[in-house]
Design a protein around this motif. Structure first.
Motif, PDB file in Angstrom:
ATOM      1  N   GLY A  56       0.751  -1.282   0.128  1.00 10.18           N
ATOM      2  CA  GLY A  56       0.105  -0.026   0.087  1.00 10.18           C
ATOM      3  C   GLY A  56       0.965   1.246   0.177  1.00 10.18           C
ATOM      4  O   GLY A  56       0.462   2.142  -0.871  1.00 10.18           O
ATOM      5  N   LEU A  57       1.942   1.250   0.981  1.00 11.76           N
ATOM      6  CA  LEU A  57       2.813   2.385   0.683  1.00 11.76           C
ATOM      7  C   LEU A  57       3.677   2.556  -0.556  1.00 11.76           C
ATOM      8  O   LEU A  57       3.534   3.660  -1.028  1.00 11.76           O
ATOM      9  CB  LEU A  57       3.422   2.414   1.982  1.00 11.76           C
ATOM     10  N   LEU A  58       4.347   1.212  -0.768  1.00 11.87           N
ATOM     11  CA  LEU A  58       4.994   1.645  -1.967  1.00 11.87           C
ATOM     12  C   LEU A  58       4.420   1.747  -3.200  1.00 11.87           C
ATOM     13  O   LEU A  58       5.120   2.497  -4.001  1.00 11.87           O
ATOM     14  CB  LEU A  58       5.989   0.006  -1.840  1.00 11.87           C
ATOM     15  N   GLN A  59       3.335   0.918  -3.312  1.00 12.53           N
ATOM     16  CA  GLN A  59       2.780   1.184  -4.744  1.00 12.53           C
ATOM     17  C   GLN A  59       1.429   2.103  -4.663  1.00 12.53           C
ATOM     18  O   GLN A  59       1.128   2.535  -5.791  1.00 12.53           O
ATOM     19  CB  GLN A  59       2.158  -0.264  -5.381  1.00 12.53           C
ATOM     20  N   GLY A  60       0.852   2.038  -3.506  1.00 12.74           N
ATOM     21  CA  GLY A  60      -0.477   2.757  -3.594  1.00 12.74           C
ATOM     22  C   GLY A  60      -0.387   4.353  -2.995  1.00 12.74           C
ATOM     23  O   GLY A  60      -1.414   4.975  -3.086  1.00 12.74           O
TER      24      GLY A  60
END
Length: 279
Positions: free
Chosen positions: A267-271
């Motif tokens: 979620g943090l890396l891609q979203g």
């Protein structure tokens, strides 16, 4: 004829969901308590026009929170119109906070709702009020919502210096994109009277999430402050007084196992990371 969706509220979830629904062909109207800024935003108090729109809506969703005076402001004013609408899917966004404290154990939709908080108890009353309509109602209990413009990467970039540690304590969370995709899937597969936990698959302690965020940003870990020494608001303290891990099996089954951000890491890396503007 294009399908119509009506969303009570114009906040974070409503703004993202409106965009996703329009992308798949819906005409979407939202309410606002402020002056409407376009033809698709309607004053919450413009009752005649709003009731006309509700009568022709295929989808109705309330993202509006509870109220100390009337429990649910939407149903207080528009219950009959919602009941008489032609909508095949009606949803109410609740919170996994209704489960209260379960000593860190997993909870699902059959688990006892042990909340002791005023807000949680109001949420439970509102859920029952919505279910009493008995007309294509779906209750979505959301975990902590994050996504673009609303995440701990942004907080750290804005100057957050510390994280809070409470051993053995987990939080569950869900990315805004998964909320939107789940709602769209539920609209396509209506199941009247069903309650869903809308959450990712990986509950985790707050400090672990913060430490992962600092690694993404190539920064040192935040200062770790034990909960008993933390200077935080009563509202934030209440989150640490309840410990549970939210099971999303029912929601995952409806989505055929398709969940975009299974944990805070994706979620943090891609979203979230691709949307940061100040790094």
């Amino acid at each position: 004829m294009r399908k119509r969706a009506f969303i009570f509220g114009s906040g974070y979830v409503a703004s993202f969901l409106s965009q996703r629904l329009r992308e798949i062909g819906y005409i979407v109207y939202c309410t606002s308590r402020d002056k409407p800024h376009d033809k698709f935003t309607v004053s919450f108090y413009n009752q005649d026009y709003l009731e006309t729109l509700l009568a022709t809506a295929d989808v109705i969703l309330s993202t509006v929170g509870t109220d100390d005076n009337v429990v649910d402001p939407v149903l207080h004013r528009y219950r009959n119109s919602i009941y008489l609408s032609r909508a095949k899917w009606i949803g109410y966004l609740s919170s996994t906070g209704v489960y209260g404290d379960h000593d860190g154990k997993w909870v699902n939709e059959y688990s006892a709702c042990n909340t002791n908080s005023k807000k949680g108890k109001l949420r439970l009353k509102a859920e029952k009020y919505w279910l009493s309509i008995q007309h294509n109602i779906h209750i979505l209990r959301l975990s902590g919502i994050y996504g673009p413009m609303r995440n701990c990467l942004e907080e750290i970039l804005k100057g957050r210096q510390h994280t809070i540690i409470k051993q053995g304590h987990n939080f569950s969370r869900v990315h805004i994109e998964d909320i939107c995709q789940f709602i769209i899937s539920s609209i396509s597969n209506p199941r009247d009277g069903t309650i869903y936990n809308v959450s990712d698959c990986t509950p985790a302690p707050l400090h672990e999430v913060h430490n992962f965020a600092t690694k993404i940003l190539l920064r040192k870990n935040l200062e770790a402050v034990p909960l008993e020494k933390a200077n935080i608001s009563i509202r934030k303290m209440s989150f640490f007084q309840e410990n549970r891990q939210v099971c999303n099996r029912r929601a995952m089954k409806l989505r055929n196992g398709n969940w975009t951000y299974l944990s805070y890491k994706e979620g943090l890396l891609q979203g979230c990371l691709p949307y940061l503007s100040n790094i």
